[in-house]
Design a protein around this motif. Structure first.
Motif, PDB file in Angstrom:
ATOM      1  N   ALA A 179     -12.840   0.734  -0.079  1.00 31.06           N
ATOM      2  CA  ALA A 179     -12.073   1.583  -0.988  1.00 31.06           C
ATOM      3  C   ALA A 179     -11.867   0.898  -2.332  1.00 31.06           C
ATOM      4  O   ALA A 179     -11.989   1.530  -3.386  1.00 31.06           O
ATOM      5  CB  ALA A 179     -10.715   1.921  -0.357  1.00 31.06           C
ATOM      6  N   ILE A 180     -11.575  -0.414  -2.293  1.00 23.04           N
ATOM      7  CA  ILE A 180     -11.248  -1.129  -3.534  1.00 23.04           C
ATOM      8  C   ILE A 180     -12.488  -1.306  -4.404  1.00 23.04           C
ATOM      9  O   ILE A 180     -12.468  -1.054  -5.606  1.00 23.04           O
ATOM     10  CB  ILE A 180     -10.632  -2.507  -3.189  1.00 23.04           C
ATOM     11  CG1 ILE A 180      -9.231  -2.316  -2.595  1.00 23.04           C
ATOM     12  CG2 ILE A 180     -10.599  -3.408  -4.404  1.00 23.04           C
ATOM     13  CD1 ILE A 180      -8.744  -3.496  -1.798  1.00 23.04           C
ATOM     14  N   LEU A 194       3.326   7.609  -3.765  1.00  9.70           N
ATOM     15  CA  LEU A 194       1.885   7.413  -3.588  1.00  9.70           C
ATOM     16  C   LEU A 194       1.224   8.759  -3.329  1.00  9.70           C
ATOM     17  O   LEU A 194       1.538   9.431  -2.349  1.00  9.70           O
ATOM     18  CB  LEU A 194       1.647   6.474  -2.399  1.00  9.70           C
ATOM     19  CG  LEU A 194       0.207   6.081  -2.108  1.00  9.70           C
ATOM     20  CD1 LEU A 194      -0.344   5.174  -3.198  1.00  9.70           C
ATOM     21  CD2 LEU A 194       0.114   5.385  -0.758  1.00  9.70           C
ATOM     22  N   PRO A 195       0.309   9.185  -4.219  1.00  3.32           N
ATOM     23  CA  PRO A 195      -0.277  10.517  -4.052  1.00  3.32           C
ATOM     24  C   PRO A 195      -1.380  10.509  -3.001  1.00  3.32           C
ATOM     25  O   PRO A 195      -1.894   9.462  -2.628  1.00  3.32           O
ATOM     26  CB  PRO A 195      -0.862  10.801  -5.432  1.00  3.32           C
ATOM     27  CG  PRO A 195      -1.231   9.454  -5.961  1.00  3.32           C
ATOM     28  CD  PRO A 195      -0.250   8.466  -5.369  1.00  3.32           C
ATOM     29  N   LEU A 221       0.822  -1.214   0.000  1.00  6.19           N
ATOM     30  CA  LEU A 221       0.000   0.000   0.000  1.00  6.19           C
ATOM     31  C   LEU A 221       0.854   1.261   0.000  1.00  6.19           C
ATOM     32  O   LEU A 221       0.467   2.271  -0.573  1.00  6.19           O
ATOM     33  CB  LEU A 221      -0.953   0.006   1.196  1.00  6.19           C
ATOM     34  CG  LEU A 221      -2.138  -0.952   1.122  1.00  6.19           C
ATOM     35  CD1 LEU A 221      -3.067  -0.746   2.306  1.00  6.19           C
ATOM     36  CD2 LEU A 221      -2.912  -0.806  -0.189  1.00  6.19           C
ATOM     37  N   ALA A 258     -10.471  -1.319   3.551  1.00  9.07           N
ATOM     38  CA  ALA A 258      -9.754  -1.551   2.296  1.00  9.07           C
ATOM     39  C   ALA A 258     -10.730  -1.992   1.212  1.00  9.07           C
ATOM     40  O   ALA A 258     -10.680  -1.510   0.076  1.00  9.07           O
ATOM     41  CB  ALA A 258      -8.654  -2.593   2.504  1.00  9.07           C
ATOM     42  N   ILE A 295       0.052   8.266   6.546  1.00  9.79           N
ATOM     43  CA  ILE A 295      -0.215   6.925   6.021  1.00  9.79           C
ATOM     44  C   ILE A 295      -1.717   6.747   5.826  1.00  9.79           C
ATOM     45  O   ILE A 295      -2.522   7.346   6.535  1.00  9.79           O
ATOM     46  CB  ILE A 295       0.332   5.807   6.952  1.00  9.79           C
ATOM     47  CG1 ILE A 295      -0.231   5.924   8.373  1.00  9.79           C
ATOM     48  CG2 ILE A 295       1.841   5.804   6.963  1.00  9.79           C
ATOM     49  CD1 ILE A 295       0.143   4.761   9.281  1.00  9.79           C
ATOM     50  N   PRO A 296      -2.119   5.893   4.860  1.00  9.80           N
ATOM     51  CA  PRO A 296      -3.551   5.678   4.623  1.00  9.80           C
ATOM     52  C   PRO A 296      -4.226   5.055   5.841  1.00  9.80           C
ATOM     53  O   PRO A 296      -3.577   4.411   6.669  1.00  9.80           O
ATOM     54  CB  PRO A 296      -3.575   4.699   3.445  1.00  9.80           C
ATOM     55  CG  PRO A 296      -2.212   4.708   2.862  1.00  9.80           C
ATOM     56  CD  PRO A 296      -1.279   5.132   3.931  1.00  9.80           C
ATOM     57  N   LEU A 297      -5.522   5.245   5.923  1.00  5.48           N
ATOM     58  CA  LEU A 297      -6.292   4.718   7.052  1.00  5.48           C
ATOM     59  C   LEU A 297      -6.092   3.213   7.230  1.00  5.48           C
ATOM     60  O   LEU A 297      -5.962   2.718   8.353  1.00  5.48           O
ATOM     61  CB  LEU A 297      -7.783   5.035   6.830  1.00  5.48           C
ATOM     62  CG  LEU A 297      -8.737   4.498   7.886  1.00  5.48           C
ATOM     63  CD1 LEU A 297      -8.437   5.087   9.250  1.00  5.48           C
ATOM     64  CD2 LEU A 297     -10.185   4.784   7.490  1.00  5.48           C
ATOM     65  N   VAL A 298      -6.065   2.476   6.123  1.00  2.00           N
ATOM     66  CA  VAL A 298      -5.940   1.019   6.229  1.00  2.00           C
ATOM     67  C   VAL A 298      -4.592   0.650   6.868  1.00  2.00           C
ATOM     68  O   VAL A 298      -4.523  -0.241   7.731  1.00  2.00           O
ATOM     69  CB  VAL A 298      -6.103   0.364   4.835  1.00  2.00           C
ATOM     70  CG1 VAL A 298      -5.763  -1.109   4.878  1.00  2.00           C
ATOM     71  CG2 VAL A 298      -7.527   0.572   4.333  1.00  2.00           C
ATOM     72  N   MET A 353     -10.637   5.928  -3.854  1.00  5.39           N
ATOM     73  CA  MET A 353      -9.868   4.874  -3.156  1.00  5.39           C
ATOM     74  C   MET A 353      -9.134   5.498  -1.990  1.00  5.39           C
ATOM     75  O   MET A 353      -7.937   5.365  -1.877  1.00  5.39           O
ATOM     76  CB  MET A 353      -8.844   4.292  -4.134  1.00  5.39           C
ATOM     77  CG  MET A 353      -9.439   3.803  -5.440  1.00  5.39           C
ATOM     78  SD  MET A 353      -9.573   2.042  -5.490  1.00  5.39           S
ATOM     79  CE  MET A 353      -7.875   1.529  -5.672  1.00  5.39           C
ATOM     80  N   SER A 354      -9.849   6.222  -1.137  1.00  7.38           N
ATOM     81  CA  SER A 354      -9.026   7.016  -0.241  1.00  7.38           C
ATOM     82  C   SER A 354      -8.640   6.316   1.046  1.00  7.38           C
ATOM     83  O   SER A 354      -7.671   6.730   1.663  1.00  7.38           O
ATOM     84  CB  SER A 354      -9.681   8.370   0.009  1.00  7.38           C
ATOM     85  OG  SER A 354     -10.483   8.301   1.143  1.00  7.38           O
ATOM     86  N   ALA A 355      -9.364   5.259   1.442  1.00  6.00           N
ATOM     87  CA  ALA A 355      -8.926   4.578   2.674  1.00  6.00           C
ATOM     88  C   ALA A 355      -7.592   3.874   2.464  1.00  6.00           C
ATOM     89  O   ALA A 355      -6.902   3.545   3.425  1.00  6.00           O
ATOM     90  CB  ALA A 355      -9.980   3.591   3.148  1.00  6.00           C
ATOM     91  N   ILE A 356      -7.224   3.616   1.178  1.00  7.93           N
ATOM     92  CA  ILE A 356      -5.915   3.024   0.939  1.00  7.93           C
ATOM     93  C   ILE A 356      -4.950   4.047   0.347  1.00  7.93           C
ATOM     94  O   ILE A 356      -3.886   3.690  -0.150  1.00  7.93           O
ATOM     95  CB  ILE A 356      -5.984   1.745   0.070  1.00  7.93           C
ATOM     96  CG1 ILE A 356      -6.667   2.027  -1.267  1.00  7.93           C
ATOM     97  CG2 ILE A 356      -6.706   0.636   0.810  1.00  7.93           C
ATOM     98  CD1 ILE A 356      -6.592   0.852  -2.227  1.00  7.93           C
ATOM     99  N   LEU A 357      -5.331   5.304   0.424  1.00  8.20           N
ATOM    100  CA  LEU A 357      -4.428   6.382   0.008  1.00  8.20           C
ATOM    101  C   LEU A 357      -4.243   7.343   1.181  1.00  8.20           C
ATOM    102  O   LEU A 357      -5.092   7.404   2.073  1.00  8.20           O
ATOM    103  CB  LEU A 357      -5.030   7.155  -1.166  1.00  8.20           C
ATOM    104  CG  LEU A 357      -5.115   6.418  -2.499  1.00  8.20           C
ATOM    105  CD1 LEU A 357      -5.809   7.290  -3.534  1.00  8.20           C
ATOM    106  CD2 LEU A 357      -3.736   6.012  -2.999  1.00  8.20           C
ATOM    107  N   PRO A 358      -3.150   8.089   1.176  1.00  4.70           N
ATOM    108  CA  PRO A 358      -2.994   9.101   2.231  1.00  4.70           C
ATOM    109  C   PRO A 358      -4.164  10.077   2.188  1.00  4.70           C
ATOM    110  O   PRO A 358      -4.710  10.346   1.123  1.00  4.70           O
ATOM    111  CB  PRO A 358      -1.683   9.798   1.855  1.00  4.70           C
ATOM    112  CG  PRO A 358      -0.929   8.800   1.045  1.00  4.70           C
ATOM    113  CD  PRO A 358      -1.975   8.029   0.295  1.00  4.70           C
ATOM    114  N   PRO A 359      -4.568  10.617   3.352  1.00  2.00           N
ATOM    115  CA  PRO A 359      -5.700  11.542   3.400  1.00  2.00           C
ATOM    116  C   PRO A 359      -5.483  12.722   2.461  1.00  2.00           C
ATOM    117  O   PRO A 359      -4.347  13.178   2.284  1.00  2.00           O
ATOM    118  CB  PRO A 359      -5.720  12.023   4.850  1.00  2.00           C
ATOM    119  CG  PRO A 359      -4.897  11.053   5.611  1.00  2.00           C
ATOM    120  CD  PRO A 359      -3.945  10.426   4.661  1.00  2.00           C
TER     121      PRO A 359
END
Lengths: 566, 180
Positions: free
Chosen positions: A248-249, A515-516, A91, A245, A176-179, B1-7
């Motif tokens: 989001a996916i 990772l943006p 991720l 996750a 870092i992302p929530l997941v 897809m933001s829960a797997i991306l930075p806020p």
């Protein structure tokens, strides 16, 4: 080692090769152990189904011990290690820290799991997963668990190391992302859990080989459950991360608010640590005030956390569906969800089963006085199967449908079976749990070979309803086993015989692009009802709350009917 | 897809909270407080509590007390194993011993009277599960659990062991007879 990354053409995930191999190895080991543990579970339900009563007492207790250890510890923790590597390396598009130590961790976990499994198979260690002293098990039973835990601990530190690398090498923008945050929660709880495990299992191992003369049974229970209960909180943090996750996916859903969801994860870390209190509510030797406070910290904030995630995960899905135009009425977003996609259906059944069955009953059991009418009855497995098998295991199954084809670059086999599998396993296990609770409410004991008490000088007969409940639990246990078997067949079939995906996916030495951040949320003023962006979820949450309240006081009503005692 | 991306926001912790979320957190917190409150409330107003009375003991010391009670108050024997049935005086201390694989002795109590029931294990952990009422307690070796009970229904009650204690766990039954 050269950095090697490939981009999965279907999912867009970027895999670091050593991480990918470790994820594969841990996931495959997990599935193999699920096969063993699940089969033992089938033997257990077929024995407790009194009309079938398959095994004799010795093999029954052996199978039950094996089922507990192998499914609850081995399958789940192997899968969680795979998830940790995924959440950190994949991720965050980062290289994995110390892959060679990753293989050491994997090796230790395999050796430990095998050692404990063999100890159980040899027959001298039918002590149940909890191995309450002073009932002795073979030394290698404890030693295997210790070695397994050391391996898992190394895995946790590789996860943390990877976070450090990702941050230092700036592989992602912002936070870092929530997941990954949820996975970090799981990792922190895991370290606490393993430390508690070491505090109790190391002396118990020394006791089993004769270096220590006695282990106090109450002390054992308090500390063992600091491992046993907290480890379930690892699972909760991990499977809720998986829910986010998948939201989001499948839907492109963003969390309703990062702040609330992350706070809720944080509550798990702060408010679970003495949750072992839940398991000693009817024990002698610990005071009432201690029990009362430590079961809840005066406000059940870990429960609050789960209630928050229970709203924000489906809420995030609802908002995303409404943004896409499914904005009519309260439930169009849910009706038109992809119910034939096992990634989604597995996740959603996991959420509902965990909340309505596992969650509510967990709090009921953790209420000091209510524990008097529940402790060690079938209600307990009736609680934890919806929690761990529907909540955690089914969530892990659901994400496997997404991850396994991406990792192994093969098409999923038996897609029609895959479509039905979450329903078979999820609904089968949920109903099994429900009928186990019913039997427990009627007083049937857990961990008990014969509810007819053959050979006892006294006799006692449970009513016909209790027998019927156990029969139905057995029947749905078989359905659940069929669901688990279907999952294993699909996964093994995919890995071994799945058609290779046509798109090429080569490893390159080029580092992936940073990772943006997520896109900012669009304007929500045109979706939802009456100022609520997720009104359907809110209604469902209120239904949940009403069920919770009614059932909570029903149990107090039931408690008030037994003999007065103090 | 933001829960797997930075806020998306750099300062994500200052984002406003959605109305549904905020309302739900408040409702859930109130419910959690009510659930906590029920426990102390029930200790004051409820009739079914375990107040946590317990003492350290040893199997030898505890079995002496059990034997003394059996000698003084046995009224009859039951089953082919001649298990004594003890009728202790109302209001007295009653001793019940758990061991592989029985509950000893059987008890005969009077409905409406109050007894102090002492329990301990001689060997491994056991579970006191009174059926069909479904009252459950954990019984540990080295600890003496004391509960004050007032049987308010008469008849034959069975003590099932509900903590796994080895191969004949399923045969470990005891009896409490409650007479009017």
């Amino acid at each position: 080692m050269r950095e090697q990354f490939r981009t999965c053409p279907r999912t867009g995930l970027i895999f670091h090769r050593p991480a990918e191999n470790l994820i594969k190895a841990n996931a495959v080991a997990a599935v193999v152990f699920l096969l063993v543990g699940g089969f033992l579970g089938l033997l257990v339900v077929l024995t407790r189904w009194q009309a079938v009563h398959l095994l004799g007492p010795d093999t029954f207790y052996q199978a039950l011990t094996g089922h507990g250890v192998i499914t609850l510890l081995v399958w789940i923790i192997f899968f969680e290690i795979a998830l940790l590597y995924f959440c950190a390396s994949t991720l965050l598009r980062s290289r994995l820290a110390t892959p060679r130590l990753g293989w050491l961790a994997f090796g230790l976990m395999m050796i430990g799991a095998a050692m404990t499994a063999i100890a159980i198979l040899q027959g001298g260690s039918s002590v149940m997963m909890t191995s309450y002293v002073p009932m002795p098990a073979a030394p290698q039973f404890y030693l295997g668990l210790i070695i397994f835990a050391v391996g898992a601990l190394i895995g946790c530190f590789i996860f943390l190391g990877t976070l450090v690398i990702a941050r230092a090498e700036r592989t992602y923008e912002g936070s870092i992302p929530l997941v990954t945050f949820g996975a970090l929660t799981a990792c922190i709880i895991a370290i606490f859990t393993i430390a508690s495990g070491a505090v109790i299992l190391v002396p118990t191992f020394l006791w089993s080989v004769g270096y220590i003369s006695q282990i106090d049974p109450l002390m054992y229970r308090v500390i063992w459950w600091a491992m046993g209960h907290s480890s379930q909180q690892i699972n909760v943090a991990a499977h809720i991360s998986v829910w986010y996750a998948i939201a989001a996916i499948v839907f492109g859903a963003r969390p309703m608010s990062e702040r609330v969801s992350r706070m809720a994860f944080l509550l798990y870390i702060f408010f679970l640590q003495l949750a072992s209190a839940h398991h000693i509510l009817v024990d002698p030797g610990v005071g009432t005030e201690w029990k009362l406070f430590n079961t809840s910290y005066a406000m059940y904030l870990a429960v609050l956390a789960s209630m928050i995630h229970g709203l924000t995960v489906p809420g995030a899905i609802e908002v995303s569906q409404r943004e896409k135009g499914l904005n009519n009425g309260l439930f169009e977003w849910l009706r038109k969800a992809p119910w034939g996609n096992p990634v989604f259906s597995g996740m959603f059944i996991s959420l509902v089963g965990f909340g309505f069955l596992g969650g509510i009953t967990g709090v009921i059991m953790g209420t000091e006085q209510l524990n008097l009418i529940i402790h060690n009855t079938m209600y307990v497995p009736g609680h934890f199967h919806p929690t761990v098998a529907v909540g955690t295991t089914l969530a892990f199954m659901a994400i496997s449908y997404y991850l396994v084809p991406a990792l192994f670059q093969r098409e999923l086999v038996l897609p029609t079976l895959a479509k039905w599998q979450p329903y078979l396993f999820g609904i089968g296990t949920s109903l099994m749990g429900l009928f186990q609770m019913g039997a427990g409410t009627l007083g049937v004991s857990r961990r008990h070979w014969d509810m007819a008490f053959a050979g006892s000088p006294f006799s006692f007969e449970y009513g016909g309803t209790a027998h019927m409940m156990m029969g139905l639990a057995g029947f749905f246990g078989v359905i659940s086993s069929i669901g688990a078997a279907a999952f294993i067949i699909i996964m093994v079939g995919t890995i071994l015989f799945g058609k290779r995906v046509s798109e090429k996916s080569e490893y390159t030495t080029k580092r992936p692009a940073r990772l943006p951040r997520a896109e900012p949320a669009p304007d929500h003023s045109n979706i939802g009802v009456a100022g609520f962006v997720a009104p359907g979820t809110f209604i469902l949450a209120l239904v949940f709350l009403a069920t919770f309240v009614v059932y909570f006081f029903l149990n107090f009503g039931y408690l008030s009917s037994v003999w007065p005692m103090s | 897809m933001s829960a797997i991306l930075p806020p998306s926001e750099r300062i994500w912790w200052k984002q406003p909270i959605d109305r549904a979320e905020g309302t739900w957190v408040a409702i859930a917190l109130v419910w959690c407080l009510i659930m906590f409150f029920m426990m102390p409330y029930w200790h004051v107003y409820g009739k079914q509590n375990y107040k946590g009375e317990a003492y350290r003991t040893t199997p030898a010391a505890f079995s002496v007390k059990v034997e003394e009670m059996v000698q003084n108050h046995t009224v009859r024997h039951v089953t082919d194993r001649n298990i004594p049935v003890v009728r202790p005086p109302a209001g007295s201390d009653v001793y019940l011993l758990a061991r592989l694989w029985d509950w000893y002795p059987a008890l005969e109590l009077r409905k409406g009277e109050t007894y102090r029931l002492h329990m301990s294990s001689m060997d491994w952990q056991h579970g006191f599960s009174l059926q069909p009422l479904n009252i459950n307690m954990q019984i540990l070796p080295g600890y003496e659990t004391v509960i004050t009970i007032t049987p308010d229904s008469s008849g034959e009650f069975t003590i099932v062991c509900n903590e796994y204690c080895g191969i004949l766990h399923h045969q470990m039954l005891g009896k409490i007879y409650v007479v009017d």
